[in-house]
Design a protein around this motif. Structure first.
Motif, mmCIF file in Angstrom:
data_model
loop_
_atom_site.group_PDB
_atom_site.id
_atom_site.type_symbol
_atom_site.label_atom_id
_atom_site.label_comp_id
_atom_site.label_asym_id
_atom_site.label_seq_id
_atom_site.Cartn_x
_atom_site.Cartn_y
_atom_site.Cartn_z
ATOM 1 N N ALA A 33 0.838 -1.207 0.000
ATOM 2 C CA ALA A 33 0.000 0.000 0.000
ATOM 3 C C ALA A 33 0.871 1.254 0.000
ATOM 4 O O ALA A 33 0.612 2.202 -0.752
ATOM 5 C CB ALA A 33 -0.947 -0.005 1.195
ATOM 6 N N ALA A 34 1.898 1.265 0.830
ATOM 7 C CA ALA A 34 2.809 2.416 0.863
ATOM 8 C C ALA A 34 3.513 2.567 -0.476
ATOM 9 O O ALA A 34 3.678 3.688 -0.981
ATOM 10 C CB ALA A 34 3.814 2.254 1.998
ATOM 11 N N ASP A 35 3.923 1.462 -1.065
ATOM 12 C CA ASP A 35 4.602 1.482 -2.359
ATOM 13 C C ASP A 35 3.684 2.016 -3.459
ATOM 14 O O ASP A 35 4.142 2.654 -4.409
ATOM 15 C CB ASP A 35 5.091 0.065 -2.694
ATOM 16 C CG ASP A 35 6.131 0.054 -3.786
ATOM 17 O OD1 ASP A 35 7.067 0.875 -3.728
ATOM 18 O OD2 ASP A 35 5.997 -0.780 -4.714
ATOM 19 N N LEU A 36 2.381 1.788 -3.319
ATOM 20 C CA LEU A 36 1.401 2.281 -4.282
ATOM 21 C C LEU A 36 1.064 3.759 -4.075
ATOM 22 O O LEU A 36 0.365 4.354 -4.887
ATOM 23 C CB LEU A 36 0.125 1.450 -4.200
ATOM 24 C CG LEU A 36 0.241 -0.006 -4.646
ATOM 25 C CD1 LEU A 36 -1.029 -0.781 -4.293
ATOM 26 C CD2 LEU A 36 0.521 -0.084 -6.140
ATOM 27 N N GLY A 37 1.521 4.332 -2.970
ATOM 28 C CA GLY A 37 1.277 5.748 -2.712
ATOM 29 C C GLY A 37 0.377 6.048 -1.534
ATOM 30 O O GLY A 37 0.113 7.213 -1.235
ATOM 31 N N CYS A 38 -0.129 5.024 -0.873
ATOM 32 C CA CYS A 38 -0.950 5.259 0.320
ATOM 33 C C CYS A 38 -0.081 5.770 1.455
ATOM 34 O O CYS A 38 1.097 5.424 1.549
ATOM 35 C CB CYS A 38 -1.609 3.959 0.779
ATOM 36 S SG CYS A 38 -2.752 3.229 -0.397
ATOM 37 N N ILE A 39 -0.663 6.578 2.307
ATOM 38 C CA ILE A 39 -0.009 6.984 3.546
ATOM 39 C C ILE A 39 -0.544 6.067 4.632
ATOM 40 O O ILE A 39 -1.751 5.947 4.824
ATOM 41 C CB ILE A 39 -0.304 8.456 3.880
ATOM 42 C CG1 ILE A 39 0.260 9.373 2.783
ATOM 43 C CG2 ILE A 39 0.267 8.824 5.251
ATOM 44 C CD1 ILE A 39 -0.164 10.815 2.900
ATOM 45 N N ILE A 40 0.375 5.396 5.307
ATOM 46 C CA ILE A 40 0.004 4.466 6.369
ATOM 47 C C ILE A 40 0.139 5.205 7.698
ATOM 48 O O ILE A 40 1.242 5.608 8.074
ATOM 49 C CB ILE A 40 0.891 3.202 6.364
ATOM 50 C CG1 ILE A 40 0.972 2.586 4.959
ATOM 51 C CG2 ILE A 40 0.406 2.208 7.405
ATOM 52 C CD1 ILE A 40 -0.345 2.180 4.347
ATOM 53 N N ALA A 41 -0.977 5.396 8.380
ATOM 54 C CA ALA A 41 -0.983 6.169 9.623
ATOM 55 C C ALA A 41 -1.738 5.403 10.705
ATOM 56 O O ALA A 41 -2.899 5.698 11.005
ATOM 57 C CB ALA A 41 -1.612 7.537 9.391
ATOM 58 N N PRO A 42 -1.087 4.391 11.298
ATOM 59 C CA PRO A 42 -1.777 3.634 12.346
ATOM 60 C C PRO A 42 -2.017 4.492 13.579
ATOM 61 O O PRO A 42 -1.245 5.415 13.856
ATOM 62 C CB PRO A 42 -0.827 2.483 12.656
ATOM 63 C CG PRO A 42 0.475 2.840 12.066
ATOM 64 C CD PRO A 42 0.263 3.915 11.055
ATOM 65 N N PRO A 43 -3.090 4.206 14.303
ATOM 66 C CA PRO A 43 -3.395 4.998 15.496
ATOM 67 C C PRO A 43 -2.496 4.586 16.667
ATOM 68 O O PRO A 43 -2.929 3.920 17.605
ATOM 69 C CB PRO A 43 -4.869 4.671 15.759
ATOM 70 C CG PRO A 43 -5.027 3.288 15.222
ATOM 71 C CD PRO A 43 -4.099 3.195 14.040
ATOM 72 N N MET A 44 -1.256 5.006 16.610
ATOM 73 C CA MET A 44 -0.266 4.638 17.617
ATOM 74 C C MET A 44 -0.394 5.536 18.845
ATOM 75 O O MET A 44 -0.629 6.730 18.722
ATOM 76 C CB MET A 44 1.145 4.792 17.061
ATOM 77 C CG MET A 44 1.382 3.998 15.802
ATOM 78 S SD MET A 44 1.464 2.281 16.145
ATOM 79 C CE MET A 44 3.121 1.948 15.718
ATOM 80 N N LEU A 45 -0.212 4.938 20.000
ATOM 81 C CA LEU A 45 -0.163 5.726 21.227
ATOM 82 C C LEU A 45 1.059 6.633 21.187
ATOM 83 O O LEU A 45 2.094 6.281 20.636
ATOM 84 C CB LEU A 45 -0.058 4.804 22.438
ATOM 85 C CG LEU A 45 -1.239 3.875 22.691
ATOM 86 C CD1 LEU A 45 -0.923 2.946 23.852
ATOM 87 C CD2 LEU A 45 -2.497 4.658 22.952
ATOM 88 N N SER A 46 0.919 7.799 21.767
ATOM 89 C CA SER A 46 2.068 8.699 21.872
ATOM 90 C C SER A 46 2.161 9.174 23.321
ATOM 91 O O SER A 46 1.166 9.232 24.037
ATOM 92 C CB SER A 46 1.933 9.881 20.916
ATOM 93 O OG SER A 46 0.741 10.576 21.168
ATOM 94 N N PHE A 47 3.375 9.508 23.706
ATOM 95 C CA PHE A 47 3.612 9.877 25.106
ATOM 96 C C PHE A 47 4.404 11.172 25.230
ATOM 97 O O PHE A 47 4.575 11.683 26.319
ATOM 98 C CB PHE A 47 4.372 8.738 25.810
ATOM 99 C CG PHE A 47 3.648 7.424 25.732
ATOM 100 C CD1 PHE A 47 2.631 7.132 26.631
ATOM 101 C CD2 PHE A 47 3.956 6.502 24.758
ATOM 102 C CE1 PHE A 47 1.945 5.928 26.554
ATOM 103 C CE2 PHE A 47 3.273 5.296 24.671
ATOM 104 C CZ PHE A 47 2.267 5.013 25.572
ATOM 105 N N TYR A 48 4.834 11.731 24.127
ATOM 106 C CA TYR A 48 5.771 12.842 24.153
ATOM 107 C C TYR A 48 5.144 14.223 24.304
ATOM 108 O O TYR A 48 5.843 15.187 24.566
ATOM 109 C CB TYR A 48 6.673 12.820 22.907
ATOM 110 C CG TYR A 48 5.932 12.775 21.588
ATOM 111 C CD1 TYR A 48 5.461 13.932 20.989
ATOM 112 C CD2 TYR A 48 5.711 11.578 20.943
ATOM 113 C CE1 TYR A 48 4.797 13.896 19.785
ATOM 114 C CE2 TYR A 48 5.055 11.522 19.735
ATOM 115 C CZ TYR A 48 4.600 12.685 19.151
ATOM 116 O OH TYR A 48 3.940 12.639 17.956
#
Length: 191
Positions: free
Chosen positions: A140-155
């Motif tokens: 998907a990324a190679d095809l041009g999709c942006i992969i944006a998983p809902p990752m936890l952040s702490f910063y």
């Protein structure tokens, strides 16, 4: 002629359907015309996870499409949009995107974004990821999709689930150059 600010919001059956509600709410607040497509599995997941009526989500759409209506406006590249978000993105939907298997409107709209060179942002919700999932995400990324998983952040000082959701929504909307007031970006370490 100025183009309308339109975004397609695809909601597939992965866990995390509340993220779609937050995205749709933020798009409404920002004045972006929201074209929503909800899979059958997403409708079931919404009810299971939130206990709320599906109308709480669908009422946020400017235009709501039947996922089987492949004659809808968003099925055509001549209908301009800024792009599409699939939030959450199931592994089934991901597989359909990367193989071009457009058997419903959600997948056809994603295919249109790819062929027209528009942003297609996938917010995959699965853990752990199998080699098949990883291969499909890479493709998907190679095809041009942006992969944006809902990752936890702490910063940035997130203290609870709402703060985490606000951070994810802000990151997703930032990809369309849209502001989200509840988003607190990293401003550097305060030493």
């Amino acid at each position: 002629m100025e183009k309308k600010r339109r975004i397609i919001l695809g909601v597939s059956g992965a866990s995390g359907s509340i993220l779609a509600w937050h995205i749709a709410s933020a798009l409404k607040e920002s004045g972006v015309e929201t074209h929503m497509i909800i899979s059958d599995a997403a409708a079931r997941t919404w009810t299971i996870e939130t206990g709320r009526p599906l109308s709480d989500l669908t009422n946020l759409a400017d235009i709501l499409y039947d996922n089987q209506d492949i004659s809808a406006a968003v099925a055509s590249g001549s209908f301009y949009t800024m792009g599409m978000l699939i939030v959450p993105c199931s592994m089934k939907t991901l597989a359909g995107v990367v193989t071009g298997y457009t058997d419903n409107l959600l997948l056809r709209a994603a295919d249109v974004c790819l062929k027209e060179g528009r942003k297609l942002i996938l917010c995959p919700r699965e853990t752990p990821l199998s080699k098949i999932h990883l291969r499909n995400l890479y493709t998907a990324a190679d095809l041009g999709c942006i992969i944006a998983p809902p990752m936890l952040s702490f910063y940035s000082g997130q203290k609870n689930i709402e703060d985490q959701i606000d951070h994810i929504v802000g990151k997703l909307l930032m990809l369309f150059d849209l502001d989200y007031p509840a988003f607190r970006p990293w401003e550097g370490a305060k030493l």
